[in-house]
Enzyme design. Structure first.
Site, PDB file in Angstrom:
ATOM      1  CE  LYS A 262      -7.691 -58.807  21.533  1.00 43.85           C
ATOM      2  NZ  LYS A 262      -7.547 -60.044  22.296  1.00 43.85           N
ATOM      3  NE  ARG A 336      -6.520 -69.652  18.028  1.00 47.23           N
ATOM      4  CZ  ARG A 336      -6.895 -69.872  19.300  1.00 47.23           C
ATOM      5  NH1 ARG A 336      -7.617 -70.947  19.604  1.00 47.23           N
ATOM      6  NH2 ARG A 336      -6.556 -69.043  20.248  1.00 47.23           N
TER       7      ARG A 336
END
Length: 482
Positions: A262, A336
Site C-alpha cells: 500500500k 476475501r
C-alpha cells in the site's frame, strides 16, 4: 461509571450539572430551561449536536448547565439522542464535570437505553499511551431524570450499559497499535473475554491452520513473522434450540498490502483492519451478558499481511478450505481470502445463516462514504432482517447489487476464481464470498467506511467506532423477541 434513574423533581446532588436536550423547532415559550439560562439560551439555535453552557438557578442553588441541540423534531431518531448524549459526556469532560443529570425529551424505554448507550460511548477515549496531563477523567456519576420508574426502565439502563461497554471494548481492540496486537495477542484477548462472560472458545495458530486446510488464511498470514490465528467462539445456551447462526469477522491485525504494498499515506490506520473481528467478539460478549436466546458461533480469522520472502505473490494459486482454487492477482485483496475460509467453516459447522463483517474495500467508501455500510446478500429475507436491525441500532446500511452480471470479473484462466476483478470492487469481492456461502442464507457488511473516523466528531474521538456491534446484538435480540 455509576448510572441511576431519578424522578424529574428529585433534589440535585452536590456538584451535579444539568443537561437539557432541545428541539430546534420548539416554540420559545416551551424552552423554560433555556430561558433560565438567560443569554446563552437566547443565542442557542438547537441545531443538531450544537451546545451551549452556563449556569442555572435551582432550589438547591446555582448549578452548571448544558444545552444540547437535537435539530428538528420531525427528523429526530434514536441515533440522534444517542449521539447527543455522547456529545453531553464529551463536553462535560472538557469542563471537568464529574456528576451529570440528563433531562430527556421523553422517557420511553428506548430513549432511556439510547441515552445510556450514548453517554458511555461518549465517555470512551483512546488515549491509551498518553499522559493525561489535564486531569479531566470524565463523568463518574450519571443520573437520568424520568417521570416514571419501574423494572422495565432499569432493564433498559442495563441493556444500554452492556451494549455500550461491548462496543467500547471492540473500539479499544481496533484502536490498539499493531505491534501490541498481533494475531496471537488478539486471540489471547478473545480468550480472556470469553472466560469472563462464559463463552466457549477455541484457538488455532500457525501451522495448525495450514494442517486444517485453511489455505486462504495460511497464505495471507505466512508472509509475517507473526503467525496467523483462528478464533472460534461459541454461544449455545443449553436451554436454547433452533437455528445456528454464524457471525464472521475479518481479523487483519495489520494490512501492509503484502507484495502489492500500500502507499504509506494513511497506512497507520490499517491496524484497524480487524474491526470486523473485533465487532463480532464485542457482540458475542454483549449477547452472552444479556443471555439472549439464540445459538451463535463467531469465527474470526486473524493475520498480518506483510511483504517478505515467504509472502503470497501475485500469480500464486491457493486452495481454500472449501476446495475451490483462487488465483491471486492482488495481494492487497487479502480479506476475501481469509473470509472465504471462514464462511466455508461456518457451513461445515452447520450454520443455518451467516453474516460477515469486514473493512473490505475502499470502493464502498467511494459509494457510501462513512454514513452507511454496504449490505450484500444472497437472501432477501435475511437481508431485510439485518437492515431492520441495523436501522434500530443506529448503524444504517444500504443494500448493494450482487448480480451475476459481474461474475466475469471473477473468472480466471488457471483457477476457479481470481481474488481481484477490478471495479466495482465491493460488489465483485462480495460476489466471490457468495460462492463460499453457496445456498446458505448469507450476508456481507462492508464496514470500511463506518469502522473508523478520520477526525474528531462532536460525539466521538478520531479512531475506531465499533461499527457492527450494536447491529449484531440488535439482530440477535430482534429474532429472539419475534
Amino acid at each position: 461509571m455509576k448510572i441511576e434513574l431519578v424522578a424529574v423533581d428529585d433534589a440535585l446532588a452536590e456538584g451535579e450539572a444539568l443537561v437539557q436536550f432541545i428541539f430546534a423547532d420548539e416554540e420559545r415559550s416551551d424552552r423554560q430551561f433555556a430561558e433560565l439560562l438567560g443569554p446563552i439560551g437566547e443565542s442557542f439555535k438547537a441545531e443538531r449536536y450544537e451546545t451551549s453552557s452556563g449556569y442555572v438557578a435551582t432550589r438547591e442553588g446555582i448549578r452548571s448547565a448544558l444545552l444540547v441541540g437535537l435539530g428538528k423534531r420531525a427528523e429526530f431518531a434514536d441515533e440522534v439522542l444517542r449521539r447527543a448524549s455522547a456529545v453531553a459526556m464529551r463536553r462535560a469532560r472538557e469542563r471537568g464535570w464529574r456528576a451529570l443529570r440528563l433531562l430527556l425529551p421523553d422517557d420511553r424505554r428506548r430513549s432511556v437505553r439510547q441515552a445510556v448507550e450514548g453517554a458511555l460511548l461518549g465517555r470512551y477515549e483512546n488515549r491509551f499511551y498518553r499522559r493525561d496531563e489535564d486531569g479531566r477523567n470524565g463523568v463518574e456519576r450519571l443520573r437520568i431524570a424520568v417521570s416514571r420508574g419501574g423494572e422495565d426502565l432499569e432493564a433498559e439502563v442495563e441493556r444500554g450499559r452492556v451494549i455500550a461497554e461491548a462496543t467500547n471494548w471492540a473500539r479499544a481492540l481496533a484502536d490498539e497499535p499493531a505491534n501490541l496486537l498481533p494475531p496471537r495477542e488478539f486471540a489471547r484477548r478473545a480468550v480472556e473475554m470469553c472466560a469472563a462472560v462464559g463463552l466457549r472458545v477455541e484457538v488455532w495458530l500457525g501451522e495448525e491452520i495450514r494442517a486444517r486446510g485453511w489455505g486462504g488464511l495460511w497464505s495471507v498470514g505466512k508472509g509475517s513473522d507473526e503467525p496467523p490465528a483462528l478464533i472460534v467462539v461459541r454461544y449455545e445456551p443449553e436451554e436454547v434450540s433452533g437455528e445456528l447462526w454464524a457471525f464472521v469477522g475479518k481479523g487483519m491485525t495489520f494490512d501492509a498490502g503484502g507484495i502489492c504494498l500500500k502507499p504509506w499515506q494513511g497506512m497507520e490506520e490499517m491496524k484497524a483492519d480487524m474491526a470486523g473481528g473485533a465487532a463480532v467478539l464485542g457482540a458475542l460478549c454483549a449477547i452472552a451478558r444479556l443471555r439472549l436466546p439464540r445459538r451463535i458461533v463467531g469465527i474470526i480469522p486473524a493475520a498480518e499481511n506483510m511483504p517478505s520472502g515467504r509472502a503470497l505473490k501475485p500469480g500464486d494459486v491457493i486452495k481454500t478450505l472449501a476446495g475451490y482454487t483462487i488465483e491471486v492477482t492482488d495481494t492487497d485483496a487479502e480479506g476475501r481470502l481469509i473470509l472465504a475460509d471462514a464462511i466455508a467453516h461456518a457451513r461445515q459447522l452447520g450454520a443455518h445463516r451467516i453474516i460477515d463483517l469486514a473493512t473490505l474495500t475502499g470502493s464502498i467508501i467511494v459509494a457510501l462514504g462513512d454514513v452507511r455500510a454496504g449490505l450484500f446478500s444472497n437472501d432477501d429475507d435475511w437481508a431485510r432482517e439485518i437492515a431492520e436491525a441495523a436501522e434500530r441500532a443506529g448503524e444504517p446500511v444500504w443494500r448493494m447489487p450482487l448480480d451475476e452480471d459481474y461474475k466475469k470479473r471473477l473468472e480466471s484462466s488457471i483457477a476457479d476464481f481470481k481474488n481481484y476483478g477490478g471495479r466495482p470492487d465491493a460488489t465483485v469481492a462480495a460476489l466471490l464470498l457468495s460462492r463460499f456461502a453457496d445456498r446458505t442464507p448469507w450476508a456481507h457488511l462492508d464496514i470500511a467506511g463506518t469502522a473508523w473516523l478520520d477526525e474528531d466528531e462532536p460525539f466521538a474521538s478520531k479512531g475506531a467506532t465499533g461499527a457492527g456491534v450494536r447491529t449484531l446484538v440488535e439482530l440477535a435480540a430482534q429474532s429472539a423477541d419475534s
